[in-house]
Design a protein around this motif. Sequence first.
Motif, short mmCIF file in Angstrom:
data_model
loop_
_atom_site.label_atom_id
_atom_site.label_comp_id
_atom_site.label_asym_id
_atom_site.label_seq_id
_atom_site.Cartn_x
_atom_site.Cartn_y
_atom_site.Cartn_z
N GLU A 1 0.85 -1.21 0.00
CA GLU A 1 0.00 0.00 0.00
C GLU A 1 0.88 1.25 0.00
O GLU A 1 0.60 2.22 -0.70
N GLY A 2 1.94 1.22 0.81
CA GLY A 2 2.85 2.36 0.90
C GLY A 2 3.52 2.64 -0.44
O GLY A 2 3.62 3.79 -0.88
N LEU A 3 3.94 1.57 -1.09
CA LEU A 3 4.60 1.70 -2.39
C LEU A 3 3.64 2.34 -3.40
O LEU A 3 4.01 3.24 -4.17
N LYS A 4 2.38 1.89 -3.36
CA LYS A 4 1.36 2.40 -4.29
C LYS A 4 1.10 3.89 -4.02
O LYS A 4 1.00 4.70 -4.95
N LYS A 5 1.02 4.24 -2.72
CA LYS A 5 0.80 5.66 -2.36
C LYS A 5 1.94 6.52 -2.89
O LYS A 5 1.74 7.63 -3.38
N GLN B 1 2.91 10.57 -9.52
CA GLN B 1 2.03 10.93 -10.63
C GLN B 1 1.34 12.26 -10.35
O GLN B 1 1.30 13.15 -11.19
N ALA B 2 0.81 12.39 -9.12
CA ALA B 2 0.03 13.59 -8.75
C ALA B 2 0.88 14.86 -8.85
O ALA B 2 0.38 15.92 -9.23
N PHE B 3 2.17 14.75 -8.50
CA PHE B 3 3.03 15.93 -8.55
C PHE B 3 3.74 16.08 -9.91
O PHE B 3 4.61 16.92 -10.08
N ALA C 1 10.68 0.93 -9.63
CA ALA C 1 10.99 0.69 -11.03
C ALA C 1 10.33 -0.61 -11.51
O ALA C 1 9.74 -0.66 -12.59
N ARG C 2 10.42 -1.63 -10.67
CA ARG C 2 9.91 -2.95 -11.05
C ARG C 2 8.40 -2.99 -11.10
O ARG C 2 7.80 -3.44 -12.06
N GLU C 3 7.81 -2.50 -10.01
CA GLU C 3 6.36 -2.60 -9.86
C GLU C 3 5.61 -1.75 -10.88
O GLU C 3 4.57 -2.13 -11.38
N PHE C 4 6.14 -0.54 -11.17
CA PHE C 4 5.38 0.40 -12.00
C PHE C 4 6.12 0.81 -13.28
O PHE C 4 5.69 1.75 -13.94
#
Length: 327
Positions: A84-88, A94-96, A117-120
């Motif tokens: 969850e932390g990684l996603k936030k 993205q938001a900034f 890098a890996r996850e996204f």
Amino acid sequence: MGKQIKTVGVLTSGGDAPGMNACIRAVTRAAIFNGIKVMGIYRGYEGLINGEIKEFTSESVSNTVQRGGTILKTARSKEFMTEEGLKKAYDNLQAFGIDALIVIGGNGSLTGAQRLAREFDYPVIGLPGTIDNDLYGTDSTIGYDTALNTIVDCVDKIRDTATSHDRIFFVEVMGRDAGFLAQNSAIAAGAEAAIIPEDQTDVDQLEQFISRGFRKSKNSSIVIVSESPKDGGAMYYAERVRKEYPQYDVRVTILGHLQRGGTPTAFDRILASRLGYASIEALKEGQRNVMVGIHDDEIVYVPIDRAVKKDKPIDRELINVLGVLSI
Ligand code: F6P
């Protein structure tokens, strides 16, 4: 070639290291020079999750090249370790509008960058910032030289009192699982021995050193010990000597966090400036997911997953040098 980088984020994470400010300054000014917007992210991944982010200008980094610590603050974020932390963290990038992230830190911090890098499939660049010098692929990390000089300065002072009292001192230094600080400070300060995690025979080493009869030709002895949660560090060795050789007067000094503070040396300022500058060049060249390091005075790119394997070898010759010069 991925999408063009218009905005970079920069953060410092994990243990602070002298020279981090010089590095933030170099990243900021090199980016601005190249028309890239810079977002300073406070408190490492913790601040990224909480949106503690603001635009940096050239003035934001004025008067920082000589300052220890990190103006961006730092943290060891537990939340970032969770999915969850990684996603936030990713959502805030993205938001900034941050197109790439530059992470200045040690093993754990670069491993965090690797996860993003890996996850996204997100572009990250790692910069080696740790006093431990334990990242594979770079000859030196930002902060290591300053910490080494700090240790040597302290050990020189300990030597004065050790000699006056005919004592053995066990001096514990940082390094987590790496003996670079211990081995090299022992050579530079003329210590009698170093006990490092890379040397499996450390217990025998201690016995060898004692049985050589350290008092015969010397009236003080200093043993530099790498901190080690496994064997208890300097306290453990001092206790052993006190029990087995009660005739010796033994003392312990744990240098602790003073090793992380202070004004960076010229070496660290130059290293940090070159690496920070090179991180922007790397992004311009389309490099992704690499740590920028230095080898034989040349800038090198090392895949982050290779840099963080915790297997940077210590030069065995350093062990021989200390052994021979301390007889
Ligand atoms: O990673 C750098 C380091 O200084 C290690 O040598 C040491 O084990 C650790 O940080 C201590 O960190 P802290 O007390 O900040 O958690």
